[in-house]
Design a protein around this motif. Structure first.
Motif, PDB file in Angstrom:
ATOM      1  N   GLU A   1      30.118 -48.936  68.995  1.00 38.23           N
ATOM      2  CA  GLU A   1      28.753 -48.418  69.023  1.00 38.23           C
ATOM      3  C   GLU A   1      28.118 -48.529  70.404  1.00 38.23           C
ATOM      4  O   GLU A   1      27.304 -47.685  70.792  1.00 38.23           O
ATOM      5  N   GLU A   2      28.487 -49.566  71.137  1.00 33.57           N
ATOM      6  CA  GLU A   2      27.922 -49.744  72.478  1.00 33.57           C
ATOM      7  C   GLU A   2      28.702 -48.946  73.528  1.00 33.57           C
ATOM      8  O   GLU A   2      28.169 -48.628  74.606  1.00 33.57           O
TER       9      GLU A   2
ATOM     10  N   ASP B   1      40.408 -59.696  59.847  1.00 33.03           N
ATOM     11  CA  ASP B   1      39.368 -60.679  60.106  1.00 33.03           C
ATOM     12  C   ASP B   1      38.014 -59.971  60.240  1.00 33.03           C
ATOM     13  O   ASP B   1      37.848 -59.049  61.040  1.00 33.03           O
ATOM     14  N   LEU B   2      37.032 -60.399  59.421  1.00 28.98           N
ATOM     15  CA  LEU B   2      35.711 -59.763  59.475  1.00 28.98           C
ATOM     16  C   LEU B   2      35.059 -59.948  60.839  1.00 28.98           C
ATOM     17  O   LEU B   2      34.331 -59.062  61.315  1.00 28.98           O
ATOM     18  N   ARG B   3      35.313 -61.085  61.476  1.00 28.35           N
ATOM     19  CA  ARG B   3      34.725 -61.300  62.802  1.00 28.35           C
ATOM     20  C   ARG B   3      35.284 -60.300  63.809  1.00 28.35           C
ATOM     21  O   ARG B   3      34.548 -59.766  64.651  1.00 28.35           O
ATOM     22  N   ALA B   4      36.571 -60.018  63.702  1.00 25.39           N
ATOM     23  CA  ALA B   4      37.190 -59.031  64.598  1.00 25.39           C
ATOM     24  C   ALA B   4      36.632 -57.641  64.316  1.00 25.39           C
ATOM     25  O   ALA B   4      36.386 -56.852  65.245  1.00 25.39           O
ATOM     26  N   LEU B   5      36.388 -57.342  63.034  1.00 27.30           N
ATOM     27  CA  LEU B   5      35.816 -56.037  62.694  1.00 27.30           C
ATOM     28  C   LEU B   5      34.397 -55.896  63.238  1.00 27.30           C
ATOM     29  O   LEU B   5      34.010 -54.810  63.698  1.00 27.30           O
TER      30      LEU B   5
ATOM     31  N   GLY C   1      41.052 -45.558  66.354  1.00 28.49           N
ATOM     32  CA  GLY C   1      39.756 -46.227  66.321  1.00 28.49           C
ATOM     33  C   GLY C   1      38.713 -45.415  65.592  1.00 28.49           C
ATOM     34  O   GLY C   1      37.872 -45.971  64.860  1.00 28.49           O
ATOM     35  N   GLU C   2      38.748 -44.092  65.751  1.00 30.16           N
ATOM     36  CA  GLU C   2      37.796 -43.233  65.047  1.00 30.16           C
ATOM     37  C   GLU C   2      38.006 -43.289  63.536  1.00 30.16           C
ATOM     38  O   GLU C   2      37.054 -43.230  62.762  1.00 30.16           O
ATOM     39  N   VAL C   3      39.260 -43.423  63.118  1.00 31.29           N
ATOM     40  CA  VAL C   3      39.553 -43.556  61.686  1.00 31.29           C
ATOM     41  C   VAL C   3      39.057 -44.906  61.160  1.00 31.29           C
ATOM     42  O   VAL C   3      38.517 -45.014  60.049  1.00 31.29           O
ATOM     43  N   LEU C   4      39.241 -45.938  61.969  1.00 32.86           N
ATOM     44  CA  LEU C   4      38.874 -47.286  61.517  1.00 32.86           C
ATOM     45  C   LEU C   4      37.362 -47.495  61.456  1.00 32.86           C
ATOM     46  O   LEU C   4      36.886 -48.226  60.583  1.00 32.86           O
ATOM     47  N   LEU C   5      36.584 -46.839  62.325  1.00 31.28           N
ATOM     48  CA  LEU C   5      35.158 -47.168  62.431  1.00 31.28           C
ATOM     49  C   LEU C   5      34.402 -47.042  61.107  1.00 31.28           C
ATOM     50  O   LEU C   5      33.727 -47.995  60.701  1.00 31.28           O
ATOM     51  N   PRO C   6      34.461 -45.922  60.387  1.00 30.71           N
ATOM     52  CA  PRO C   6      33.712 -45.868  59.122  1.00 30.71           C
ATOM     53  C   PRO C   6      34.232 -46.857  58.083  1.00 30.71           C
ATOM     54  O   PRO C   6      33.462 -47.403  57.286  1.00 30.71           O
ATOM     55  N   GLU C   7      35.542 -47.085  58.096  1.00 30.12           N
ATOM     56  CA  GLU C   7      36.116 -48.057  57.153  1.00 30.12           C
ATOM     57  C   GLU C   7      35.626 -49.468  57.482  1.00 30.12           C
ATOM     58  O   GLU C   7      35.313 -50.260  56.577  1.00 30.12           O
ATOM     59  N   ALA C   8      35.566 -49.794  58.782  1.00 28.21           N
ATOM     60  CA  ALA C   8      35.103 -51.126  59.187  1.00 28.21           C
ATOM     61  C   ALA C   8      33.639 -51.316  58.811  1.00 28.21           C
ATOM     62  O   ALA C   8      33.239 -52.387  58.327  1.00 28.21           O
ATOM     63  N   ARG C   9      32.821 -50.286  59.049  1.00 23.22           N
ATOM     64  CA  ARG C   9      31.404 -50.386  58.659  1.00 23.22           C
ATOM     65  C   ARG C   9      31.269 -50.607  57.160  1.00 23.22           C
ATOM     66  O   ARG C   9      30.460 -51.414  56.711  1.00 23.22           O
TER      67      ARG C   9
END
Length: 321
Positions: A14-15, A2-6, A61-69
């Motif tokens: 980031e916060e 879900d894009l909203r979840a991403l 989470g660190e792996v997902l962050l650049p992919e989510a961006r």
């Protein structure tokens, strides 16, 4: 995913804090937390660790962050491309025998102020196709004239236009200020091909279908037949004026219904951009288009366009006949 979840995930990452991320997203914290939990359930892993100062990414989470961006950036790019494609989309407008073309400049001005990226391409249909290309899906919208078979179409009447008789300049009737349609009975006429819509043929031949004459498919061919074959026939006053030339006279005709100028579209194909063009054409008619007239007609003979409804007030398909 879900894009909203991403988006929620990226904001928290980031916060570094659920509360600050909720403020940034203009979202209450409980729904934000639920979306993160749903995302973790979908991926079958934890994305954050709770720490005294807020939240910290796990290895997953660190792996997902650049992919989510990247996914969010690509989604936004796709949205922009779709919007851009829609803003410069081309609407194909059919026209039959010059119906409604006099309001083109006014309609264009309206569209430029409301839909600056919209392009309208004109398709001039032959007189053998009163739908202007709608049935063959060559156009999205048509300016045409009744009567014809309107089944499957949505019709909005814009106004009426007087008819004239096209005659050789040397014909005895050519010097008349006007004539009755019955005076053309039995004369050779330009004719429409077999297979043309029956109501359409009957109207333009004024029911006099047994008279001889050349078969035509356009206003130009009609006038060529008048000039070279010495025949006569009925034309809309505006179309006659646009095609005026030496050797042909146009005389206003009484005793025959005027041409009903209409806007037609397919009833099974609703489209907001087609509606926008239709609205502009209707508004242009409603705000001062006075139509066309034969060059020799008096001001009283000028075409009168009468507005009969705002965009959206559509009669049922086939209602106007």
């Amino acid at each position: 995913m879900d894009l909203r979840a991403l988006r929620c995930f990226v904001a928290v990452a980031e916060e570094g804090h659920f509360g600050r991320a909720a403020v940034r997203l203009h979202l209450a914290q409980p729904p934000l937390s639920r979306r993160i939990r749903d995302l973790e359930a979908d991926l079958a892993c934890r994305l954050f660790e709770r720490i005294p100062t807020g939240a910290r990414l796990t290895r997953a989470g660190e792996v997902l962050l650049p992919e989510a961006r990247d996914l969010l950036a690509r989604a936004e790019r796709a949205r922009e491309l779709v919007r851009a494609a829609e803003s410069v989309r081309e609407i194909r407008l059919g026209t039959v025998a010059g119906a409604g073309l006099d309001v083109g400049p006014a309609a264009l001005a309206i569209l430029r102020s409301t839909r600056p990226g919209l392009r309208v391409r004109l398709h001039e249909a032959p007189m053998t196709d009163p739908t202007g290309g709608l049935r063959e899906r060559r156009v999205d919208l048509a300016l045409t004239r009744l009567p014809f078979d309107t089944s499957g179409l949505t019709i909005s009447q814009l106004g009426t236009e007087l008819l004239v008789a096209a005659l050789p300049a040397g014909d005895a009737l050519a010097a008349r200020p006007r004539l009755h349609v019955s005076e053309l009975a039995g004369r050779p006429r330009f004719r429409l091909p077999a297979g043309t819509d029956e109501r359409w043929r009957t109207y333009w031949l004024a029911g006099d279908e047994d008279t001889p004459g050349p078969v035509v498919t356009s206003a130009e061919e009609c006038l060529h037949a008048v000039l070279w074959d010495g025949v006569t026939g009925l034309l809309p006053a505006g179309a006659a004026r646009r095609h005026a030339r030496p050797g042909i006279a146009f005389v206003p005709v009484d005793g025959h219904p005027p041409s009903r100028v209409v806007l037609a579209r397919r009833a099974d194909a609703p489209d907001p951009l087609v509606d926008a063009v239709a609205a502009a054409l209707v508004d242009a008619h409603a705000t001062g288009a006075d139509g066309s007239a034969d060059a020799d007609a008096t001001s009283a003979d000028r075409t009168a366009f009468t507005h009969v409804g705002r965009p959206g007030e559509r009669p049922a398909a086939g209602a106007a006949r």
